[in-house]
Write an enzyme that holds these catalytic residues in place. Structure first.
Site, PDB file in Angstrom:
ATOM      1  N   GLY A   1     -11.188  -1.427   0.873  1.00  0.00           N
ATOM      2  CA  GLY A   1     -10.201  -0.949  -0.113  1.00  0.00           C
ATOM      3  C   GLY A   1     -10.557   0.405  -0.713  1.00  0.00           C
TER       4      GLY A   1
ATOM      5  CD  GLU B   1      -4.619  -7.789   5.957  1.00  0.00           C
ATOM      6  OE1 GLU B   1      -3.833  -7.186   6.697  1.00  0.00           O
ATOM      7  OE2 GLU B   1      -5.227  -7.236   5.029  1.00  0.00           O
TER       8      GLU B   1
ATOM      9  CB  ILE C   1     -15.708   0.914  -1.470  1.00  0.00           C
ATOM     10  CG1 ILE C   1     -15.658  -0.198  -2.515  1.00  0.00           C
ATOM     11  CG2 ILE C   1     -17.127   1.471  -1.337  1.00  0.00           C
ATOM     12  CD1 ILE C   1     -16.504  -1.415  -2.154  1.00  0.00           C
TER      13      ILE C   1
ATOM     14  CB  VAL D   1      -0.973   0.005   1.205  1.00  0.00           C
ATOM     15  CG1 VAL D   1      -1.872   1.231   1.138  1.00  0.00           C
ATOM     16  CG2 VAL D   1      -1.817  -1.264   1.238  1.00  0.00           C
TER      17      VAL D   1
ATOM     18  CE  LYS E   1     -10.939  -5.140   5.252  1.00  0.00           C
ATOM     19  NZ  LYS E   1     -10.699  -5.997   4.083  1.00  0.00           N
TER      20      LYS E   1
HETATM   21  P1  NAP Z   1       3.308  -4.818   3.497  1.00  0.00           P
HETATM   22  O1  NAP Z   1       3.355  -4.910   2.018  1.00  0.00           O
HETATM   23  O2  NAP Z   1       3.753  -5.988   4.293  1.00  0.00           O
HETATM   24  O3  NAP Z   1       4.152  -3.537   3.940  1.00  0.00           O
HETATM   25  C1  NAP Z   1       4.502  -3.287   5.258  1.00  0.00           C
HETATM   26  C2  NAP Z   1       5.533  -2.175   5.304  1.00  0.00           C
HETATM   27  O4  NAP Z   1       5.847  -1.914   6.665  1.00  0.00           O
HETATM   28  C3  NAP Z   1       6.854  -2.532   4.605  1.00  0.00           C
HETATM   29  O5  NAP Z   1       7.342  -1.437   3.881  1.00  0.00           O
HETATM   30  C4  NAP Z   1       7.795  -2.847   5.784  1.00  0.00           C
HETATM   31  O6  NAP Z   1       9.144  -2.535   5.512  1.00  0.00           O
HETATM   32  C5  NAP Z   1       7.268  -1.914   6.820  1.00  0.00           C
HETATM   33  N1  NAP Z   1       7.605  -2.383   8.165  1.00  0.00           N
HETATM   34  C6  NAP Z   1       7.323  -3.586   8.720  1.00  0.00           C
HETATM   35  N2  NAP Z   1       7.837  -3.657   9.966  1.00  0.00           N
HETATM   36  C7  NAP Z   1       8.472  -2.486  10.189  1.00  0.00           C
HETATM   37  C8  NAP Z   1       9.221  -1.973  11.255  1.00  0.00           C
HETATM   38  N3  NAP Z   1       9.457  -2.683  12.365  1.00  0.00           N
HETATM   39  N4  NAP Z   1       9.731  -0.706  11.146  1.00  0.00           N
HETATM   40  C9  NAP Z   1       9.538   0.013  10.035  1.00  0.00           C
HETATM   41  N5  NAP Z   1       8.827  -0.428   8.964  1.00  0.00           N
HETATM   42  C10 NAP Z   1       8.317  -1.668   9.045  1.00  0.00           C
HETATM   43  O7  NAP Z   1       1.819  -4.493   3.992  1.00  0.00           O
HETATM   44  P2  NAP Z   1       0.624  -3.826   3.158  1.00  0.00           P
HETATM   45  O8  NAP Z   1      -0.095  -4.887   2.377  1.00  0.00           O
HETATM   46  O9  NAP Z   1       1.110  -2.639   2.448  1.00  0.00           O
HETATM   47  O10 NAP Z   1      -0.365  -3.436   4.361  1.00  0.00           O
HETATM   48  C11 NAP Z   1      -0.140  -2.323   5.169  1.00  0.00           C
HETATM   49  C12 NAP Z   1      -1.393  -2.019   5.983  1.00  0.00           C
HETATM   50  O11 NAP Z   1      -2.465  -1.744   5.091  1.00  0.00           O
HETATM   51  C13 NAP Z   1      -1.886  -3.173   6.868  1.00  0.00           C
HETATM   52  O12 NAP Z   1      -2.446  -2.636   8.040  1.00  0.00           O
HETATM   53  C14 NAP Z   1      -2.973  -3.825   6.018  1.00  0.00           C
HETATM   54  O13 NAP Z   1      -3.950  -4.494   6.801  1.00  0.00           O
HETATM   55  C15 NAP Z   1      -3.575  -2.604   5.381  1.00  0.00           C
HETATM   56  N6  NAP Z   1      -4.280  -2.855   4.129  1.00  0.00           N
HETATM   57  C16 NAP Z   1      -3.692  -3.569   3.141  1.00  0.00           C
HETATM   58  C17 NAP Z   1      -4.376  -3.758   1.946  1.00  0.00           C
HETATM   59  C18 NAP Z   1      -3.811  -4.556   0.819  1.00  0.00           C
HETATM   60  O14 NAP Z   1      -4.526  -4.796  -0.149  1.00  0.00           O
HETATM   61  N7  NAP Z   1      -2.540  -4.958   0.875  1.00  0.00           N
HETATM   62  C19 NAP Z   1      -5.650  -3.198   1.778  1.00  0.00           C
HETATM   63  C20 NAP Z   1      -6.216  -2.453   2.828  1.00  0.00           C
HETATM   64  C21 NAP Z   1      -5.508  -2.290   3.988  1.00  0.00           C
HETATM   65  P3  NAP Z   1       9.997  -3.350   4.395  1.00  0.00           P
HETATM   66  O15 NAP Z   1       9.405  -2.910   3.091  1.00  0.00           O
HETATM   67  O16 NAP Z   1      11.394  -2.886   4.573  1.00  0.00           O
HETATM   68  O17 NAP Z   1       9.788  -4.796   4.683  1.00  0.00           O
HETATM   69  N1  HSE Z   2      -6.491  -8.620   3.052  1.00  0.00           N
HETATM   70  C1  HSE Z   2      -7.517  -7.671   2.823  1.00  0.00           C
HETATM   71  C2  HSE Z   2      -8.525  -8.225   1.844  1.00  0.00           C
HETATM   72  C3  HSE Z   2      -6.920  -6.390   2.301  1.00  0.00           C
HETATM   73  O1  HSE Z   2      -8.216  -9.228   1.191  1.00  0.00           O
HETATM   74  O2  HSE Z   2      -9.617  -7.698   1.726  1.00  0.00           O
HETATM   75  C4  HSE Z   2      -7.912  -5.275   2.181  1.00  0.00           C
HETATM   76  O3  HSE Z   2      -8.338  -4.834   3.426  1.00  0.00           O
END
Ligand code: NAP
Ligand code: HSE
Length: 447
Positions: free
Chosen positions: A134, A190, A136, A14, A205
């Site tokens: 997401g 996740e 929406i 994200v 959610k």
């Molecule tokens: P992700 O791809 O795993 O990214 C996590 C980021 O956090 C990475 O850049 C990581 O660094 C960094 N990080 C982890 N531990 C850390 C630490 N100790 N200190 C500093 N930085 C740290 O996760 P994501 O999918 O983007 O999700 C992020 C959030 O958005 C979550 O809360 C998730 O539930 C929410 N979300 C995700 C989506 C989706 O579709 N993916 C949709 C809605 C909401 P590195 O890059 O160096 O590993």
């Molecule tokens: N893991 C979540 C999903 C990301 O699949 O809907 C969006 O919140």
């Protein structure tokens, strides 16, 4: 033009999308908002990792404390995930008076009350559009667009990963594990995919939506949840033959009267009583929610003035989620630019006697698939157990073409309280003619 500086905590799926989105549409946003959003710091776990976005190397570090206390930063975006470090980061940023944007529904679900209270206390602002569904803009809809309505019902397909898996299992008879791996590769799942497939992400959610709609903080510990691991291609096929599609559906309904648990337990006072369920559900193919496919989410909201409304879009993935974060960045920047508090506080409890209905009291129809010995009298034995618990059968199918010691038997059950269904199931499981663990799913007719 006023410049607003942003610290990005987390630059993975994200976070990377947010950097790219700002690079692509930052000038457009500036011309629309009159505020120039600039990324000033990017905090990650590993600074040596190759990134698929461009920011000057000097902006990237591992030092989140320096980022949230940087006097040049006005808005902090938490995109790290999890409920421990992320909580510290957000509280640290709020204490430093920063406006905070987060997509972290697990954290809001567990610590929302504390974070909202801290945001109000520090006059700092907490924005969380990306935490539900997401791309929406459903948080904005509930907080702003439908503010003049009492929300009678909400139905949500709220987890992109589960909807993607169920859609492909149905269309291709694909194997669960392989489809989950694709969802992970596409950035939908996740970090712990159990949160998705066991229903907890959708539950988090649903809890946020129910809290916003009903004005009291919903403790999701009070809500029964079931994920999609027990849904089989066989159930999808039988459901299809009867005109249904199986979805992981969140249903949030205002309950007239009835027992409720939670804060108002035993208080004898009236308030919003809400039933909430998150489970695999048979949805009639004639209903629009049945055609929500792939990573798409949908939220169906019935307001007492507006009537039925529907919101649809990508529920997970880099760009859809980044779009919601950009919307929050715009709101935070506009609030800053107008020199004031958020026009609408992040969440203000206003229903003192709200409570969640116990799952056993919830009434619905059910789909029951049994594996039974194929001989006379079997159906009668099962029907007897259902009748003892006052559960009627609306239809029975014994599909052709299944041979062997045991065969599938599918029953559609009339509306009944879940506790009666559970009692009947305990007795049915004990019958010697029942040869395997039954499959039991809710049926939602949207009445
Ligand atoms: P992700 O791809 O795993 O990214 C996590 C980021 O956090 C990475 O850049 C990581 O660094 C960094 N990080 C982890 N531990 C850390 C630490 N100790 N200190 C500093 N930085 C740290 O996760 P994501 O999918 O983007 O999700 C992020 C959030 O958005 C979550 O809360 C998730 O539930 C929410 N979300 C995700 C989506 C989706 O579709 N993916 C949709 C809605 C909401 P590195 O890059 O160096 O590993
Ligand atoms: N893991 C979540 C999903 C990301 O699949 O809907 C969006 O919140």
């Amino acid at each position: 033009m006023r410049q607003v500086n942003v610290a990005l905590l987390g630059a993975g799926t994200v976070g990377g999308g947010v950097v790219n989105g700002l690079r692509r549409n930052g000038p457009l946003m500036a011309s629309r908002l009159g505020v120039d959003l600039q990324v000033r710091r990017v905090v990650v776990r590993d600074v040596r990792k190759t990134r698929d976005f461009e920011v000057p190397e000097r902006l990237i570090s591992t030092d989140w404390k320096a980022a949230v206390t940087d006097p040049e930063v006005q808005v902090v975006v938490e995109l790290v995930g999890g409920t421990t470090l992320a909580r510290e980061m957000i509280l640290g940023a709020l204490r430093a008076g920063k406006r905070v944007v987060t997509a972290n529904k697990a954290l809001l679900s567990a610590h929302g009350e504390e974070l909202f209270e801290a945001a109000v206390r520090h006059g700092a602002g907490l924005y969380y559009e990306a935490s539900v569904a997401g791309g929406i803009p459903i948080i904005k809809v509930l907080r702003e667009a439908l503010v003049g309505n009492r929300i009678a019902r909400m139905y949500g397909i709220l987890n992109g990963t589960c909807n993607y898996i169920l859609t492909r299992m149905k269309a291709e008879r694909a194997e669960f594990g392989a489809v989950l791996a694709d969802a992970q590769r596409l950035g939908y799942a996740e970090a712990d995919p159990g949160l998705d497939v066991d229903g907890y992400d959708a539950l988090h959610k649903a809890g946020i939506l129910a809290s916003l709609a009903h004005g009291f903080w919903v403790d999701v510990e009070d809500v029964a949840v079931e994920g999609i691991r027990n849904v089989t291609p066989l159930d999808m096929e039988f459901a299809g033959q009867m005109g249904y599609t199986i979805k992981l559906l969140a249903a949030i309904k205002t309950v007239e009267g009835g027992a409720a648990k939670g804060r108002s337990k035993g208080s004898g006072k009236t308030g919003a009583h809400v039933s909430i369920s998150v489970c695999p559900t048979l949805v009639p193919n004639s209903h629009v929610m049945a055609s929500v496919a792939g990573v798409f989410n949908a939220v169906y909201v019935r307001g007492d003035i507006v009537g039925d409304t529907l919101y649809y879009g990508r529920g997970a993935g880099r760009d859809a989620t980044a779009s919601a974060v950009l919307s929050d960045l715009a709101d935070a920047a506009l609030d800053l630019n107008c020199g004031g508090e958020e026009r609408i506080p992040p969440f203000v409890p206003h229903e003192r006697h709200g409570a969640v209905m116990p799952s056993g009291e919830m009434i619905s129809g059910h789909y029951l698939r049994l594996n039974v010995t194929d001989r006379p009298g079997v159906l009668a034995r099962i029907a007897t157990q259902l009748a003892r618990n006052k559960i009627g059968i609306s239809s029975v199918i014994q599909p052709e073409g299944h041979e062997g010691e045991s065969v599938p038997l599918i029953l559609m059950l009339h509306d009944a309280p879940r506790k009666s269904v559970d009692r009947a199931m305990t007795a049915i499981r004990r019958l010697p003619v029942v040869k395997a663990e039954p499959a039991l799913f809710r049926v939602e007719n949207f009445e």
